[in-house]
Scaffold this motif. Structure first.
Motif, PDB file in Angstrom:
ATOM      1  N   LYS A 124      31.644 -11.158  52.186  1.00 24.40           N
ATOM      2  CA  LYS A 124      31.715 -10.012  53.112  1.00 24.40           C
ATOM      3  C   LYS A 124      32.214 -10.460  54.482  1.00 24.40           C
ATOM      4  CE  LYS A 124      28.261  -7.402  50.600  1.00 24.40           C
ATOM      5  NZ  LYS A 124      26.928  -6.854  50.552  1.00 24.40           N
ATOM      6  N   MET A 125      31.832 -11.668  54.885  1.00 31.18           N
ATOM      7  CA  MET A 125      32.277 -12.220  56.163  1.00 31.18           C
ATOM      8  C   MET A 125      33.797 -12.450  56.142  1.00 31.18           C
ATOM      9  SD  MET A 125      30.809 -15.664  57.969  1.00 31.18           S
ATOM     10  CE  MET A 125      29.125 -15.101  57.714  1.00 31.18           C
ATOM     11  N   VAL A 126      34.299 -13.019  55.056  1.00 29.04           N
ATOM     12  CA  VAL A 126      35.736 -13.269  54.924  1.00 29.04           C
ATOM     13  C   VAL A 126      36.500 -11.943  54.855  1.00 29.04           C
ATOM     14  CG1 VAL A 126      37.511 -14.210  53.381  1.00 29.04           C
ATOM     15  CG2 VAL A 126      35.489 -15.573  53.944  1.00 29.04           C
ATOM     16  N   ASN A 127      35.993 -10.990  54.089  1.00 30.69           N
ATOM     17  CA  ASN A 127      36.657  -9.681  54.029  1.00 30.69           C
ATOM     18  C   ASN A 127      36.727  -9.041  55.409  1.00 30.69           C
ATOM     19  OD1 ASN A 127      37.193  -9.824  51.309  1.00 30.69           O
ATOM     20  ND2 ASN A 127      35.435  -8.610  50.694  1.00 30.69           N
ATOM     21  N   LEU A 128      35.634  -9.114  56.162  1.00 28.48           N
ATOM     22  CA  LEU A 128      35.641  -8.552  57.512  1.00 28.48           C
ATOM     23  C   LEU A 128      36.656  -9.281  58.380  1.00 28.48           C
ATOM     24  CD1 LEU A 128      34.565  -6.672  59.702  1.00 28.48           C
ATOM     25  CD2 LEU A 128      32.697  -8.314  60.077  1.00 28.48           C
ATOM     26  N   GLY A 129      36.665 -10.604  58.307  1.00 27.63           N
ATOM     27  CA  GLY A 129      37.644 -11.368  59.081  1.00 27.63           C
ATOM     28  C   GLY A 129      39.073 -10.986  58.739  1.00 27.63           C
ATOM     29  N   ARG A 147      44.884  -5.837  73.069  1.00 21.07           N
ATOM     30  CA  ARG A 147      44.002  -5.337  72.009  1.00 21.07           C
ATOM     31  C   ARG A 147      44.073  -6.258  70.790  1.00 21.07           C
ATOM     32  NH1 ARG A 147      44.339   0.857  70.653  1.00 21.07           N
ATOM     33  NH2 ARG A 147      43.269   0.884  72.637  1.00 21.07           N
ATOM     34  N   SER A 148      45.290  -6.643  70.427  1.00 21.05           N
ATOM     35  CA  SER A 148      45.484  -7.523  69.286  1.00 21.05           C
ATOM     36  C   SER A 148      44.754  -8.851  69.493  1.00 21.05           C
ATOM     37  CB  SER A 148      46.981  -7.778  69.071  1.00 21.05           C
ATOM     38  OG  SER A 148      47.186  -8.668  68.019  1.00 21.05           O
ATOM     39  N   GLY A 149      44.889  -9.421  70.672  1.00 21.99           N
ATOM     40  CA  GLY A 149      44.245 -10.701  70.962  1.00 21.99           C
ATOM     41  C   GLY A 149      42.736 -10.633  70.855  1.00 21.99           C
ATOM     42  N   LEU A 150      42.148  -9.558  71.358  1.00 18.95           N
ATOM     43  CA  LEU A 150      40.690  -9.407  71.278  1.00 18.95           C
ATOM     44  C   LEU A 150      40.217  -9.278  69.834  1.00 18.95           C
ATOM     45  CD1 LEU A 150      40.110  -6.993  74.307  1.00 18.95           C
ATOM     46  CD2 LEU A 150      39.498  -9.425  74.158  1.00 18.95           C
ATOM     47  N   ILE A 151      40.959  -8.536  69.043  1.00 16.58           N
ATOM     48  CA  ILE A 151      40.593  -8.362  67.634  1.00 16.58           C
ATOM     49  C   ILE A 151      40.792  -9.669  66.869  1.00 16.58           C
ATOM     50  CG2 ILE A 151      41.159  -7.130  65.495  1.00 16.58           C
ATOM     51  CD1 ILE A 151      41.847  -4.690  67.311  1.00 16.58           C
ATOM     52  N   LEU A 152      41.867 -10.393  67.177  1.00 16.30           N
ATOM     53  CA  LEU A 152      42.107 -11.674  66.508  1.00 16.30           C
ATOM     54  C   LEU A 152      40.964 -12.659  66.759  1.00 16.30           C
ATOM     55  CD1 LEU A 152      45.909 -12.492  66.789  1.00 16.30           C
ATOM     56  CD2 LEU A 152      44.544 -12.307  64.717  1.00 16.30           C
ATOM     57  N   LYS A 153      40.377 -12.608  67.945  1.00 15.77           N
ATOM     58  CA  LYS A 153      39.240 -13.493  68.238  1.00 15.77           C
ATOM     59  C   LYS A 153      38.083 -13.211  67.280  1.00 15.77           C
ATOM     60  CE  LYS A 153      40.097 -14.455  73.085  1.00 15.77           C
ATOM     61  NZ  LYS A 153      39.564 -14.390  74.446  1.00 15.77           N
ATOM     62  N   LYS A 154      37.888 -11.950  66.929  1.00 17.81           N
ATOM     63  CA  LYS A 154      36.831 -11.603  65.973  1.00 17.81           C
ATOM     64  C   LYS A 154      37.157 -12.167  64.592  1.00 17.81           C
ATOM     65  CE  LYS A 154      35.559  -7.328  68.327  1.00 17.81           C
ATOM     66  NZ  LYS A 154      35.471  -5.865  68.209  1.00 17.81           N
ATOM     67  N   MET A 159      35.946 -16.194  60.346  1.00 14.01           N
ATOM     68  CA  MET A 159      36.499 -17.208  59.441  1.00 14.01           C
ATOM     69  C   MET A 159      35.908 -18.584  59.719  1.00 14.01           C
ATOM     70  SD  MET A 159      38.157 -15.514  57.373  1.00 14.01           S
ATOM     71  CE  MET A 159      39.146 -14.078  57.112  1.00 14.01           C
ATOM     72  N   GLU A 160      35.741 -18.911  60.981  1.00 13.57           N
ATOM     73  CA  GLU A 160      35.136 -20.208  61.302  1.00 13.57           C
ATOM     74  C   GLU A 160      33.695 -20.280  60.814  1.00 13.57           C
ATOM     75  OE1 GLU A 160      35.863 -20.560  65.523  1.00 13.57           O
ATOM     76  OE2 GLU A 160      37.748 -21.644  65.173  1.00 13.57           O
ATOM     77  N   GLU A 161      32.979 -19.188  60.923  1.00 11.02           N
ATOM     78  CA  GLU A 161      31.598 -19.156  60.427  1.00 11.02           C
ATOM     79  C   GLU A 161      31.580 -19.301  58.903  1.00 11.02           C
ATOM     80  OE1 GLU A 161      27.402 -18.875  60.295  1.00 11.02           O
ATOM     81  OE2 GLU A 161      28.834 -19.502  61.825  1.00 11.02           O
ATOM     82  N   ALA A 162      32.506 -18.646  58.229  1.00  6.51           N
ATOM     83  CA  ALA A 162      32.584 -18.764  56.769  1.00  6.51           C
ATOM     84  C   ALA A 162      32.862 -20.215  56.368  1.00  6.51           C
ATOM     85  CB  ALA A 162      33.662 -17.837  56.216  1.00  6.51           C
ATOM     86  N   ILE A 163      33.761 -20.871  57.084  1.00  3.03           N
ATOM     87  CA  ILE A 163      34.078 -22.276  56.792  1.00  3.03           C
ATOM     88  C   ILE A 163      32.876 -23.166  57.089  1.00  3.03           C
ATOM     89  CG2 ILE A 163      35.489 -24.246  57.524  1.00  3.03           C
ATOM     90  CD1 ILE A 163      37.789 -22.128  57.936  1.00  3.03           C
ATOM     91  N   ARG A 164      32.161 -22.869  58.160  1.00  2.00           N
ATOM     92  CA  ARG A 164      30.969 -23.646  58.484  1.00  2.00           C
ATOM     93  C   ARG A 164      29.936 -23.528  57.364  1.00  2.00           C
ATOM     94  NH1 ARG A 164      26.132 -23.283  59.801  1.00  2.00           N
ATOM     95  NH2 ARG A 164      26.020 -21.055  60.098  1.00  2.00           N
ATOM     96  N   MET A 165      29.793 -22.318  56.816  1.00  2.00           N
ATOM     97  CA  MET A 165      28.818 -22.087  55.749  1.00  2.00           C
ATOM     98  C   MET A 165      29.285 -22.639  54.403  1.00  2.00           C
ATOM     99  SD  MET A 165      27.645 -18.237  56.831  1.00  2.00           S
ATOM    100  CE  MET A 165      26.503 -18.003  55.486  1.00  2.00           C
ATOM    101  N   ASP A 166      30.608 -22.630  54.179  1.00  2.00           N
ATOM    102  CA  ASP A 166      31.156 -23.134  52.915  1.00  2.00           C
ATOM    103  C   ASP A 166      32.513 -23.765  53.202  1.00  2.00           C
ATOM    104  OD1 ASP A 166      32.205 -23.668  50.428  1.00  2.00           O
ATOM    105  OD2 ASP A 166      31.993 -21.635  49.664  1.00  2.00           O
ATOM    106  N   PRO A 167      32.556 -25.083  53.364  1.00  4.48           N
ATOM    107  CA  PRO A 167      33.814 -25.769  53.692  1.00  4.48           C
ATOM    108  C   PRO A 167      34.897 -25.643  52.618  1.00  4.48           C
ATOM    109  CG  PRO A 167      31.930 -27.211  54.075  1.00  4.48           C
ATOM    110  CD  PRO A 167      31.418 -25.992  53.360  1.00  4.48           C
ATOM    111  N   LEU A 174      43.160 -20.278  55.219  1.00  7.29           N
ATOM    112  CA  LEU A 174      44.436 -19.579  55.255  1.00  7.29           C
ATOM    113  C   LEU A 174      44.442 -18.560  56.393  1.00  7.29           C
ATOM    114  CD1 LEU A 174      47.221 -18.912  54.041  1.00  7.29           C
ATOM    115  CD2 LEU A 174      46.051 -17.345  52.491  1.00  7.29           C
ATOM    116  N   ALA A 175      43.365 -17.825  56.522  1.00  6.63           N
ATOM    117  CA  ALA A 175      43.278 -16.830  57.600  1.00  6.63           C
ATOM    118  C   ALA A 175      43.332 -17.492  58.975  1.00  6.63           C
ATOM    119  CB  ALA A 175      42.005 -16.010  57.451  1.00  6.63           C
ATOM    120  N   ILE A 176      42.695 -18.652  59.122  1.00  6.34           N
ATOM    121  CA  ILE A 176      42.759 -19.379  60.398  1.00  6.34           C
ATOM    122  C   ILE A 176      44.208 -19.788  60.682  1.00  6.34           C
ATOM    123  CG2 ILE A 176      42.113 -21.529  61.577  1.00  6.34           C
ATOM    124  CD1 ILE A 176      39.851 -19.555  61.647  1.00  6.34           C
ATOM    125  N   GLY A 177      44.939 -20.191  59.648  1.00 13.37           N
ATOM    126  CA  GLY A 177      46.352 -20.520  59.823  1.00 13.37           C
ATOM    127  C   GLY A 177      47.164 -19.315  60.270  1.00 13.37           C
TER     128      GLY A 177
END
Length: 187
Positions: A124-129, A147-154, A159-167, A174-177
């Protein structure tokens, strides 16, 4: 109506270098399944139809998918992307932007509601990201860079939290890229 690679290159070069890169990245994201589940067969069929520029048929499949899965934000996100590609390939200028934006907003709202009920669920975290990323891309297309920049930060945060939870969440990498690609194009 299969588009041969030469024609795609011609379309892309007429739109600018970032068009082809953005299109390629969007298509990759569409076919990469979330780690824990495969892409629904009907959704995959609609993606295939979109890739082959059979947009009307794809839209009908998306509509059926959304009717059958009203709580799945993926239907709206992928339909929005298909409409975006239809608009570009058919040189419809900005005629579909309101529909595309509405699909992305709806997907984002739905994904947020699902994640908010289960914030430790990585899927769900990845889908939201991902919904944040697609929404930010559309705002960037519309010239709304702040607006785009603020949303991209979210997007990046989730995505970083998802990677932290599951490397091993390669979809999040891919999304971070893609995040890095788009932020490089925001002034």
């Amino acid at each position: 109506a299969y588009i041969p690679p030469r024609r795609l290159t011609k379309i892309a070069s007429s739109k600018g270098p970032s068009f082809f890169a953005g299109l390629a990245v969007a298509l990759i994201c569409l076919i990469v399944p979330v780690k824990s589940r495969a892409v629904d067969a009907e959704l995959k069929r609609a993606i295939d139809l979109t890739y082959n520029t059979q947009f009307d048929e794809a839209e009908a499949v998306f509509s059926r998918y959304i009717a059958a899965h009203p709580d799945d934000p993926m239907g709206y996100m992928v339909r929005g992307t298909a409409l975006d590609w239809k608009q570009t390939v058919n040189n419809l200028r900005r005629s579909l932007n309101s529909r595309i934006l509405e699909d992305y907003k709806r997907a984002n709202d739905m994904a947020f509601q699902l994640w908010n009920k289960d914030q430790k669920n990585i899927d769900k975290m990845v889908n939201l990201g991902n919904t944040y990323m697609y929404l930010a891309k559309k705002w960037l297309d519309l010239g709304k860079t702040a607006r785009s920049g603020l949303i991209l930060k979210k997007c990046k945060k989730h995505m970083e939290e998802a990677i932290r939870m599951d490397p091993n969440r390669y979809d999040a990498y891919l999304a971070i890229g893609i995040f890095n690609f788009y932020t490089a194009h925001i002034p």
